[in-house]
Scaffold this active site. Structure first.
Site, PDB file in Angstrom:
ATOM      1  N   ALA A  72       0.820  -1.177  -0.064  1.00  0.00           N
ATOM      2  CA  ALA A  72       0.160   0.087   0.151  1.00  0.00           C
ATOM      3  C   ALA A  72       0.995   1.432  -0.060  1.00  0.00           C
ATOM      4  O   ALA A  72       2.086   1.409   0.240  1.00  0.00           O
ATOM      5  CB  ALA A  72      -0.954   0.094   1.234  1.00  0.00           C
ATOM      6  N   GLY A  99       0.590  -5.420   0.717  1.00  0.00           N
ATOM      7  CA  GLY A  99      -0.091  -5.751  -0.354  1.00  0.00           C
ATOM      8  C   GLY A  99       0.193  -6.582  -1.501  1.00  0.00           C
ATOM      9  O   GLY A  99      -0.431  -7.122  -2.152  1.00  0.00           O
ATOM     10  N   GLU A 147      -0.007  -9.973  -0.491  1.00  0.00           N
ATOM     11  CA  GLU A 147      -1.647 -10.603  -0.676  1.00  0.00           C
ATOM     12  C   GLU A 147      -1.811 -10.633  -2.432  1.00  0.00           C
ATOM     13  O   GLU A 147      -2.577 -11.612  -2.679  1.00  0.00           O
ATOM     14  CB  GLU A 147      -2.349  -9.344   0.013  1.00  0.00           C
ATOM     15  CG  GLU A 147      -2.180  -9.564   1.298  1.00  0.00           C
ATOM     16  CD  GLU A 147      -2.831  -8.281   1.965  1.00  0.00           C
ATOM     17  OE1 GLU A 147      -3.811  -8.542   3.012  1.00  0.00           O
ATOM     18  OE2 GLU A 147      -2.902  -7.381   1.703  1.00  0.00           O
ATOM     19  N   GLU A 149       2.101  -5.529   8.067  1.00  0.00           N
ATOM     20  CA  GLU A 149       1.606  -4.388   8.642  1.00  0.00           C
ATOM     21  C   GLU A 149       1.419  -4.254  10.079  1.00  0.00           C
ATOM     22  O   GLU A 149       1.207  -3.126  10.575  1.00  0.00           O
ATOM     23  CB  GLU A 149       0.050  -4.825   8.080  1.00  0.00           C
ATOM     24  CG  GLU A 149      -0.160  -4.840   6.633  1.00  0.00           C
ATOM     25  CD  GLU A 149       0.311  -5.995   5.707  1.00  0.00           C
ATOM     26  OE1 GLU A 149      -0.219  -6.168   4.458  1.00  0.00           O
ATOM     27  OE2 GLU A 149       0.807  -6.848   6.367  1.00  0.00           O
TER      28      GLU A 149
END
Length: 261
Positions: A69, A112, A115, A135
């Site tokens: 992110a 991310g 992910e 995170e």
């Protein structure tokens, strides 16, 4: 999408039946900002709608897969901003992709980016690849499916290790844990991923897409419900022209001529 040099995601078709999507923001380490997310959604929609594409490879290039992110943009966001953010659209679109999606990962796949790889159906990693869900170090948790996909893939205790520590995992360890299919030398990464995609693309497209749906049902339902889904999809495959051609070719000892019907 009609890609050009300004696109956040470049598309090419290097092999028959295979689309290659390249995240093209190397200067920002392919940070998953709104521009890149929107470009990737458009690219996925275009490849899913293209009957000539039967498998898709997603890569970030030779140095980094994706850095996650945009922390600068997130820093001053409040609760309401997070609710209104449109970034979650990407994860829903990834889950809806009908065609096999292969991640080709070199360098870091962080937050991310990790992910994004986990959301693909197969992962081919360069020996330079590293995966992490850091995170918790920033006071948040994964928000793009990381906790759920890691737990389903690795089991609770291994997922807890990665999510609660935020530590980095090498390509070799990721393969041992079970969320990387193949590890290859960095210079072989793109070819290895394309070869895998090409192998899948040669298979009858209807059967491949139904098989993908059946396997995904195992993650999303109970065993009984998953078996019911599998049976329904098996019956759909039995109704296809490709099923008849595949069985006839097998019995006649000749190469099949699949048509995608």
């Amino acid at each position: 999408m009609s890609p050009d040099e300004r696109s956040a995601v470049r598309r090419s078709n290097p092999r028959d039946g295979v689309a290659l999507l390249t995240l093209d923001r190397a200067a920002s380490r392919n940070v998953l900002d709104d521009e890149l997310r929107d470009g990737l959604i458009a690219a996925l929609e275009a490849t899913d709608a293209d009957a000539d594409v039967r498998a898709v490879v997603l890569t970030g290039g030779s140095e980094v897969f994706a850095a996650g992110a945009d922390i600068r943009a997130m820093r001053d966001q409040g609760f309401q901003d997070a609710i209104a953010a449109r970034g979650a659209r990407l994860w829903g679109r990834l889950a809806a992709v009908r065609k096999p999606l292969i991640a080709a990962v070199a360098g870091p796949a962080v937050g991310g980016g990790c992910e994004l790889a986990l959301a693909c159906d197969l992962v081919v990693a360069a020996d330079t690849a590293e995966f992490s869900q850091p995170e918790v170090r920033l006071g948040i948790i994964p928000g793009g499916g990381g906790t759920q996909r890691l737990a389903r893939t690795l089991g609770k205790h291994r997922a807890m290790d990665l999510v609660l520590t935020g530590r980095r995992v090498s390509a070799e360890e990721a393969q041992r844990l079970g969320f990387v299919n193949r590890v290859v030398a960095a210079e072989r990464l793109q070819d290895a991923a394309l070869e895998l995609a090409e192998t899948i693309a040669r298979r009858p497209a209807i059967a491949v897409q139904l098989a993908k749906r059946a396997v995904l049902a195992a993650d999303e339902t109970s065993l009984g419900a998953g078996l019911a889904v599998e049976r329904e999809l098996f019956l759909l495959a039995m109704a296809s022209d490709d099923r008849r051609e595949g069985m006839a070719a097998f019995l006649e000892r000749r190469p099949p001529r699949f048509t995608g019907r």
